[in-house]
Design a protein around this motif. Sequence first.
Motif, PDB file in Angstrom:
ATOM      1  N   ALA A 124      -3.067  -2.678   7.954  1.00 22.94           N
ATOM      2  CA  ALA A 124      -2.006  -3.495   7.348  1.00 22.94           C
ATOM      3  C   ALA A 124      -2.175  -4.965   7.710  1.00 22.94           C
ATOM      4  O   ALA A 124      -2.287  -5.309   8.889  1.00 22.94           O
ATOM      5  CB  ALA A 124      -0.641  -3.003   7.816  1.00 22.94           C
ATOM      6  N   ALA A 125      -2.151  -5.805   6.707  1.00 18.79           N
ATOM      7  CA  ALA A 125      -2.276  -7.247   6.953  1.00 18.79           C
ATOM      8  C   ALA A 125      -1.067  -7.717   7.742  1.00 18.79           C
ATOM      9  O   ALA A 125       0.078  -7.359   7.444  1.00 18.79           O
ATOM     10  CB  ALA A 125      -2.355  -7.999   5.625  1.00 18.79           C
ATOM     11  N   GLU A 140       0.365  10.999   0.922  1.00 19.61           N
ATOM     12  CA  GLU A 140       0.618  10.062  -0.185  1.00 19.61           C
ATOM     13  C   GLU A 140       1.709  10.664  -1.073  1.00 19.61           C
ATOM     14  O   GLU A 140       1.472  11.658  -1.767  1.00 19.61           O
ATOM     15  CB  GLU A 140      -0.685   9.845  -0.979  1.00 19.61           C
ATOM     16  CG  GLU A 140      -0.534   9.097  -2.295  1.00 19.61           C
ATOM     17  CD  GLU A 140       0.157   7.740  -2.172  1.00 19.61           C
ATOM     18  OE1 GLU A 140      -0.354   6.863  -1.467  1.00 19.61           O
ATOM     19  OE2 GLU A 140       1.233   7.567  -2.794  1.00 19.61           O
ATOM     20  N   VAL A 172      -0.473   1.967   4.479  1.00 21.72           N
ATOM     21  CA  VAL A 172       0.649   1.646   3.590  1.00 21.72           C
ATOM     22  C   VAL A 172       0.876   0.136   3.604  1.00 21.72           C
ATOM     23  O   VAL A 172       0.328  -0.580   4.444  1.00 21.72           O
ATOM     24  CB  VAL A 172       1.955   2.389   3.998  1.00 21.72           C
ATOM     25  CG1 VAL A 172       1.824   3.880   3.774  1.00 21.72           C
ATOM     26  CG2 VAL A 172       2.343   2.072   5.435  1.00 21.72           C
ATOM     27  N   LYS A 173       1.708  -0.337   2.711  1.00 17.88           N
ATOM     28  CA  LYS A 173       2.027  -1.768   2.644  1.00 17.88           C
ATOM     29  C   LYS A 173       2.693  -2.210   3.952  1.00 17.88           C
ATOM     30  O   LYS A 173       3.499  -1.455   4.517  1.00 17.88           O
ATOM     31  CB  LYS A 173       3.025  -2.031   1.506  1.00 17.88           C
ATOM     32  CG  LYS A 173       2.455  -1.797   0.128  1.00 17.88           C
ATOM     33  CD  LYS A 173       1.738  -3.013  -0.355  1.00 17.88           C
ATOM     34  CE  LYS A 173       1.279  -2.873  -1.786  1.00 17.88           C
ATOM     35  NZ  LYS A 173      -0.077  -3.415  -1.966  1.00 17.88           N
ATOM     36  N   ASN A 177      -4.910   1.677  -3.004  1.00 19.58           N
ATOM     37  CA  ASN A 177      -6.199   1.034  -3.330  1.00 19.58           C
ATOM     38  C   ASN A 177      -7.165   0.992  -2.162  1.00 19.58           C
ATOM     39  O   ASN A 177      -8.330   1.359  -2.287  1.00 19.58           O
ATOM     40  CB  ASN A 177      -5.950  -0.410  -3.785  1.00 19.58           C
ATOM     41  CG  ASN A 177      -5.232  -0.453  -5.102  1.00 19.58           C
ATOM     42  OD1 ASN A 177      -5.586   0.258  -6.024  1.00 19.58           O
ATOM     43  ND2 ASN A 177      -4.199  -1.270  -5.188  1.00 19.58           N
ATOM     44  N   MET A 178      -6.658   0.535  -1.001  1.00 19.87           N
ATOM     45  CA  MET A 178      -7.574   0.333   0.124  1.00 19.87           C
ATOM     46  C   MET A 178      -7.982   1.649   0.755  1.00 19.87           C
ATOM     47  O   MET A 178      -9.149   1.832   1.107  1.00 19.87           O
ATOM     48  CB  MET A 178      -6.906  -0.593   1.157  1.00 19.87           C
ATOM     49  CG  MET A 178      -7.881  -1.206   2.108  1.00 19.87           C
ATOM     50  SD  MET A 178      -9.104  -2.205   1.250  1.00 19.87           S
ATOM     51  CE  MET A 178     -10.584  -1.460   1.869  1.00 19.87           C
TER      52      MET A 178
HETATM   53  N1  NDP Z   1      -6.017  -4.060  -1.135  1.00 18.20           N
HETATM   54  C1  NDP Z   1      -6.831  -4.711  -0.297  1.00 18.20           C
HETATM   55  O1  NDP Z   1      -7.829  -5.342  -0.695  1.00 18.20           O
HETATM   56  C2  NDP Z   1      -6.563  -4.684   1.179  1.00 18.20           C
HETATM   57  C3  NDP Z   1      -5.398  -4.123   1.690  1.00 18.20           C
HETATM   58  N2  NDP Z   1      -5.187  -4.097   3.040  1.00 18.20           N
HETATM   59  C4  NDP Z   1      -3.978  -3.483   3.580  1.00 18.20           C
HETATM   60  O2  NDP Z   1      -4.016  -2.135   3.220  1.00 18.20           O
HETATM   61  C5  NDP Z   1      -2.694  -1.642   3.105  1.00 18.20           C
HETATM   62  C6  NDP Z   1      -2.554  -0.903   1.796  1.00 18.20           C
HETATM   63  O3  NDP Z   1      -2.774  -1.841   0.741  1.00 18.20           O
HETATM   64  P1  NDP Z   1      -3.124  -1.335  -0.719  1.00 18.20           P
HETATM   65  O4  NDP Z   1      -4.001  -0.140  -0.630  1.00 18.20           O
HETATM   66  O5  NDP Z   1      -3.569  -2.504  -1.472  1.00 18.20           O
HETATM   67  O6  NDP Z   1      -1.645  -0.891  -1.185  1.00 18.20           O
HETATM   68  P2  NDP Z   1      -1.220   0.256  -2.181  1.00 18.20           P
HETATM   69  O7  NDP Z   1       0.189  -0.014  -2.592  1.00 18.20           O
HETATM   70  O8  NDP Z   1      -2.256   0.441  -3.236  1.00 18.20           O
HETATM   71  O9  NDP Z   1      -1.260   1.554  -1.256  1.00 18.20           O
HETATM   72  C7  NDP Z   1      -0.229   1.934  -0.405  1.00 18.20           C
HETATM   73  C8  NDP Z   1       0.082   3.386  -0.718  1.00 18.20           C
HETATM   74  O10 NDP Z   1       0.979   3.910   0.258  1.00 18.20           O
HETATM   75  C9  NDP Z   1       1.891   4.739  -0.440  1.00 18.20           C
HETATM   76  N3  NDP Z   1       3.103   4.998   0.339  1.00 18.20           N
HETATM   77  C10 NDP Z   1       4.329   4.440   0.213  1.00 18.20           C
HETATM   78  N4  NDP Z   1       5.180   5.018   1.071  1.00 18.20           N
HETATM   79  C11 NDP Z   1       4.502   5.960   1.750  1.00 18.20           C
HETATM   80  C12 NDP Z   1       4.851   6.890   2.748  1.00 18.20           C
HETATM   81  N5  NDP Z   1       6.106   6.996   3.210  1.00 18.20           N
HETATM   82  N6  NDP Z   1       3.890   7.706   3.245  1.00 18.20           N
HETATM   83  C13 NDP Z   1       2.650   7.626   2.776  1.00 18.20           C
HETATM   84  N7  NDP Z   1       2.260   6.777   1.786  1.00 18.20           N
HETATM   85  C14 NDP Z   1       3.181   5.941   1.293  1.00 18.20           C
HETATM   86  C15 NDP Z   1       2.156   3.986  -1.704  1.00 18.20           C
HETATM   87  O11 NDP Z   1       2.778   4.792  -2.674  1.00 18.20           O
HETATM   88  P3  NDP Z   1       3.762   4.038  -3.750  1.00 18.20           P
HETATM   89  O12 NDP Z   1       2.862   3.286  -4.661  1.00 18.20           O
HETATM   90  O13 NDP Z   1       4.482   5.171  -4.403  1.00 18.20           O
HETATM   91  O14 NDP Z   1       4.676   3.148  -2.957  1.00 18.20           O
HETATM   92  C16 NDP Z   1       0.743   3.565  -2.087  1.00 18.20           C
HETATM   93  O15 NDP Z   1       0.065   4.567  -2.818  1.00 18.20           O
HETATM   94  C17 NDP Z   1      -1.741  -2.819   3.209  1.00 18.20           C
HETATM   95  O16 NDP Z   1      -1.123  -2.783   4.465  1.00 18.20           O
HETATM   96  C18 NDP Z   1      -2.647  -4.026   3.049  1.00 18.20           C
HETATM   97  O17 NDP Z   1      -2.184  -5.111   3.842  1.00 18.20           O
HETATM   98  C19 NDP Z   1      -6.123  -4.557   3.920  1.00 18.20           C
HETATM   99  C20 NDP Z   1      -7.281  -5.104   3.457  1.00 18.20           C
HETATM  100  C21 NDP Z   1      -7.580  -5.257   2.058  1.00 18.20           C
END
Ligand code: NDP
Length: 269
Positions: free
Chosen positions: A95-96, A35, A70-71, A12-13
């Motif tokens: 990452a938070a 991704e 990533v998370k 998402n982010m």
């Molecule tokens: N959403 C928000 O409003 C905000 C988020 N953040 C931070 O942004 C980060 C991402 O959050 P968000 O976008 O919401 O999370 P998402 O889960 O939407 O995005 C994380 C992505 O990373 C992918 N992923 C998992 N493992 C790997 C890997 N080994 N290599 C590459 N990609 C991988 C996931 O795939 P899969 O789904 O298959 O696991 C997923 O698509 C977090 O750390 C969060 O703290 C910061 C500010 C705001």
Amino acid sequence: MTSRIAFVGGGNMARAIIGGLIDSGWPAQAITVIEPHAPTAAALERDFAIAVQSQGDATLAEAACVVWAVKPQVLKEVALALRPLLGASLHLSIAAGVTTPSLQGWLASARIVRAMPNTPALIRKGMTGLFAAPSVSEADRQLAQRIAQAVGQVQWVEQEALLDAVTAISGSGPAYVFYFLEAMQQAGESLGLTRAQAYRLAVATFEGAAALAAASDEPPEVLRQRVTSKGGTTFAATSAMDACDLQAHFMAAIQASSTRAAEMAREFG
Ligand SMILES: NC(=O)C1=CN([C@@H]2O[C@H](COP(=O)(O)OP(=O)(O)OC[C@H]3O[C@@H](n4cnc5c(N)ncnc54)[C@H](OP(=O)(O)O)[C@@H]3O)[C@@H](O)[C@H]2O)C=CC1
Ligand SMILES: O=C(O)[C@@H]1CCC=N1
């Protein structure tokens, strides 16, 4: 030439930042994403015409900046796995909770800037908090700021712990606004408006009030008083809010977000 940016995680982010970057003129050819989730990868390729890989390869070393998106739960594992492929890039972590010392250890680099963006980045209305340790160069700070500014406004903080407060206000903040929008929509419906009418009224009200606050030198309590006629409708509403201590509950909710960010640093950092 535009610097190459590699995103690790295309959720998402990352999508919000990539959308904002491309909308602001950043060339799609200068953006790559790692991704593994195939439907997410396909949607990014389709929507932004960017290169998406299921796992890292040697090209990762060419990035001027690697954005860790990533998370927090998986960041350590992902960083350690990609470490052999990394070059001498700047690392920008969104990452938070995950702290600079943890990132320095996992990435074997001191070139780290932490950012806390928010999802309005998707339409270039983002707000991003930034922190860098004193050792980070001015050039690295500038590059991080350039990426964040491509999707909205930035606010640097001088102490890393303050990023937890930024997370609680502007990082999670869009969800609070959507929460209130949901409530206003439901209330409007229960008062006889259609769902669409109620939603349009509520969204326009947030937009207008935020723009008014941004344009005004006056504090929000004064702007609120201007809406509040003596013995009128607004007073009836805000009195009902005060009767259940809504402001104190809301502040406690924001505190919970900040506390959780600090806890995450202990759990995942
Ligand atoms: N959403 C928000 O409003 C905000 C988020 N953040 C931070 O942004 C980060 C991402 O959050 P968000 O976008 O919401 O999370 P998402 O889960 O939407 O995005 C994380 C992505 O990373 C992918 N992923 C998992 N493992 C790997 C890997 N080994 N290599 C590459 N990609 C991988 C996931 O795939 P899969 O789904 O298959 O696991 C997923 O698509 C977090 O750390 C969060 O703290 C910061 C500010 C705001
Ligand atoms: O909920 C979260 O943990 C992330 C960080 C800020 C917004 N979303």
